[in-house]
Design an enzyme around this catalytic site. Structure first.
Site, mmCIF file in Angstrom:
data_model
loop_
_atom_site.group_PDB
_atom_site.id
_atom_site.type_symbol
_atom_site.label_atom_id
_atom_site.label_comp_id
_atom_site.label_asym_id
_atom_site.label_seq_id
_atom_site.Cartn_x
_atom_site.Cartn_y
_atom_site.Cartn_z
ATOM 1 N N ASP A 133 -9.038 -12.109 -16.057
ATOM 2 C CA ASP A 133 -7.832 -11.398 -15.622
ATOM 3 C C ASP A 133 -6.753 -11.468 -16.689
ATOM 4 O O ASP A 133 -6.025 -10.483 -16.926
ATOM 5 C CB ASP A 133 -7.320 -11.960 -14.296
ATOM 6 C CG ASP A 133 -7.083 -13.463 -14.331
ATOM 7 O OD1 ASP A 133 -7.677 -14.161 -15.194
ATOM 8 O OD2 ASP A 133 -6.297 -13.955 -13.501
ATOM 9 N N ARG A 134 -6.669 -12.597 -17.374
ATOM 10 C CA ARG A 134 -5.664 -12.742 -18.428
ATOM 11 C C ARG A 134 -6.028 -11.883 -19.641
ATOM 12 O O ARG A 134 -5.143 -11.339 -20.315
ATOM 13 C CB ARG A 134 -5.525 -14.215 -18.805
ATOM 14 C CG ARG A 134 -5.078 -15.067 -17.615
ATOM 15 C CD ARG A 134 -5.107 -16.544 -17.926
ATOM 16 N NE ARG A 134 -3.969 -16.925 -18.762
ATOM 17 C CZ ARG A 134 -3.784 -18.160 -19.224
ATOM 18 N NH1 ARG A 134 -4.682 -19.094 -18.965
ATOM 19 N NH2 ARG A 134 -2.733 -18.444 -19.959
ATOM 20 N N LEU A 145 -5.251 7.069 -9.603
ATOM 21 C CA LEU A 145 -5.162 7.956 -8.443
ATOM 22 C C LEU A 145 -4.833 7.206 -7.161
ATOM 23 O O LEU A 145 -4.145 7.730 -6.282
ATOM 24 C CB LEU A 145 -6.481 8.701 -8.259
ATOM 25 C CG LEU A 145 -6.947 9.609 -9.394
ATOM 26 C CD1 LEU A 145 -8.267 10.267 -9.013
ATOM 27 C CD2 LEU A 145 -5.889 10.671 -9.711
ATOM 28 N N SER A 184 -6.942 8.296 -17.603
ATOM 29 C CA SER A 184 -5.961 7.208 -17.628
ATOM 30 C C SER A 184 -5.038 7.218 -16.419
ATOM 31 O O SER A 184 -4.150 6.370 -16.306
ATOM 32 C CB SER A 184 -5.126 7.298 -18.911
ATOM 33 O OG SER A 184 -4.413 8.528 -18.952
ATOM 34 N N GLN A 185 -5.239 8.153 -15.511
ATOM 35 C CA GLN A 185 -4.363 8.270 -14.344
ATOM 36 C C GLN A 185 -4.883 7.447 -13.182
ATOM 37 O O GLN A 185 -6.041 7.592 -12.765
ATOM 38 C CB GLN A 185 -4.226 9.732 -13.920
ATOM 39 C CG GLN A 185 -3.269 9.930 -12.736
ATOM 40 C CD GLN A 185 -3.181 11.367 -12.289
ATOM 41 O OE1 GLN A 185 -3.888 12.242 -12.819
ATOM 42 N NE2 GLN A 185 -2.319 11.653 -11.329
ATOM 43 N N THR A 234 17.556 -23.418 7.449
ATOM 44 C CA THR A 234 16.301 -23.887 6.868
ATOM 45 C C THR A 234 15.537 -22.755 6.184
ATOM 46 O O THR A 234 15.011 -22.917 5.084
ATOM 47 C CB THR A 234 15.409 -24.519 7.953
ATOM 48 O OG1 THR A 234 16.113 -25.614 8.542
ATOM 49 C CG2 THR A 234 14.100 -25.023 7.364
#
Length: 246
Positions: free
Chosen positions: A98-99, A12, A9-10, A173
């Site tokens: 992706d969602r 890197l 789960s890390q 601007t």
């Protein structure tokens, strides 16, 4: 194109590279091989590949790169993949991968209900209810799309850096444009989130992700936290949930 390298789960390492439509599988292979070697790794050390893409024209090259250089048939997030997420879209096949990845990671990290605001090419709002179901959301033009349209349509306006101006009232601007983009999108986020909460009849946690989340989120009244690696973590979780089934 955002890539992440995980051990368990890390996370890197992570990289951002341009999405070049003409880039071949070999070019991608050389690129990825070089990035891995920077971490002291060889291509054959990769145990799996998980992909989410909303740009179909690049998918063939990415898939071929994975098979040829990493020796892995990639897991492509889409229909039929185990996500652990209920999808209540009218047509579930239209739900962006992706969602879905964002929703899976947000539920894992923050619980449900939750709304994810992704500051990508498009700015998307993904709504997950208390039953861990993806019920829909909002798609709006992203900040860069809006800025590019402004530059193209108003020829006298300069290209600017997307950053917070010193004040809401611009004194020139450049700062006027920065104010319109940064505070304009912050106000858009807050307005949409409040309407979502009213429709749901309850308050929800709001998590932001995406390349420009750090620029807008500090000026939003509704975003609680920025998680820059939400999508990558979602891809990792989905890959883990499908590992034994492949």
């Amino acid at each position: 194109m955002t890539m992440g390298l995980f051990e368990g789960s890390q996370l890197l390492a992570h990289w951002r590279v341009s999405t070049a439509l003409e880039r071949t599988a070999d070019e991608l292979g050389f690129l990825v091989s070089g990035l891995l070697r920077q971490r002291g790794l060889e291509e054959h050390s990769i145990d799996g590949v998980s992909i989410s893409s909303v740009v179909p024209s690049v998918m063939y090259a990415v898939e071929q790169m994975s098979v040829t250089y990493l020796k892995q048939a990639p897991l492509i997030v889409g229909p039929g993949i185990r996500t652990g997420l209920g999808i209540k879209y009218d047509n579930p096949k239209e739900a962006g991968s992706d969602r879905i990845a964002n929703a899976v990671a947000a539920i894992e990290a923050y619980g449900a209900p939750v709304v994810i605001v992704d500051f990508g090419t498009a700015m998307t709002f993904t709504v997950v209810n208390e039953h861990r179901q993806y019920v829909g959301g909002v798609i709006a033009p992203g900040i860069k799309i809006s800025a590019d349209a402004l530059f193209r349509r108003a020829s006298k306006l300069p290209h600017i850096d997307l950053q917070r101006p010193p004040s809401v009232i611009g004194r020139n601007t450049v700062t006027s444009m920065q104010s319109g983009l940064v505070y304009g999108f912050a106000g858009q986020v807050d307005g949409i989130i409040r309407r979502i909460q009213a429709e749901l009849g309850r308050s929800v946690r709001v998590i932001a992700t995406g390349g420009l989340a750090d620029v807008v989120s500090p000026h939003s009244e509704t975003i609680e936290q920025v998680d820059p690696f939400l999508t990558l973590n979602g891809l990792r979780i989905i890959w883990e949930r499908n590992r034994g089934a492949r």
